[in-house]
Scaffold this motif. Structure first.
Motif, mmCIF file in Angstrom:
data_model
loop_
_atom_site.group_PDB
_atom_site.id
_atom_site.type_symbol
_atom_site.label_atom_id
_atom_site.label_comp_id
_atom_site.label_asym_id
_atom_site.label_seq_id
_atom_site.Cartn_x
_atom_site.Cartn_y
_atom_site.Cartn_z
ATOM 1 N N TYR A 40 9.239 37.634 35.995
ATOM 2 C CA TYR A 40 9.267 36.261 36.497
ATOM 3 C C TYR A 40 10.644 35.620 36.331
ATOM 4 O O TYR A 40 11.047 34.805 37.163
ATOM 5 N N TYR A 59 8.355 30.030 39.103
ATOM 6 C CA TYR A 59 8.495 31.331 38.452
ATOM 7 C C TYR A 59 8.933 31.183 36.994
ATOM 8 O O TYR A 59 8.505 31.941 36.120
ATOM 9 N N LYS A 62 5.956 30.419 34.945
ATOM 10 C CA LYS A 62 5.136 31.620 34.749
ATOM 11 C C LYS A 62 5.763 32.545 33.710
ATOM 12 O O LYS A 62 5.054 33.200 32.952
#
Length: 118
Positions: A40, A59, A62
């Motif tokens: 990520y 991202y 995450k």
């Protein structure tokens, strides 16, 4: 005699089960997936290079969720938030910066200053 031995045995079993539950509940399970975190982070950097800052931020979040102990993941997220702030895309949350009122004050050539007494 037989009842007291059975009572003590059942009490020991209950204490053992209680201890196991107590020790299991006091330790938190942290899921750290370093490979997923790294994936990520890389996706976030690629999105940032393509000027897709909202996707890069998603991202980065995450990556932190995959491994919240990773310093690189947090540094990546901080870089993205700083870029959002520099671009003016983060709301100011109602803060107001007042302008200086120096022009309205007395000028230096207004004469002698009178001070108030007690």
């Amino acid at each position: 005699m037989r009842k007291s031995g059975l009572f003590i045995l059942s009490l020991l079993v209950l204490l053992f089960i209680g201890y196991q539950n107590l020790s299991a509940s006091s330790t938190q399970e942290y899921k750290m997936n370093k490979a997923l975190c790294e994936k990520y982070i890389n996706l976030s950097r690629e999105a940032l290079e393509e000027d897709n800052v909202p996707l890069a931020q998603a991202y980065a979040k995450k990556a932190i969720q995959a491994n919240s102990w990773d310093r690189l993941a947090w540094a990546n997220y901080n870089d993205i938030v700083q870029r959002l702030a520099d671009d003016g895309e983060i709301p100011e949350f109602g803060t107001v910066v007042e302008q200086s009122k120096a022009e309205d004050g007395p000028s230096a050539d207004a004469g002698p200053v009178q001070l108030e007494g007690c």
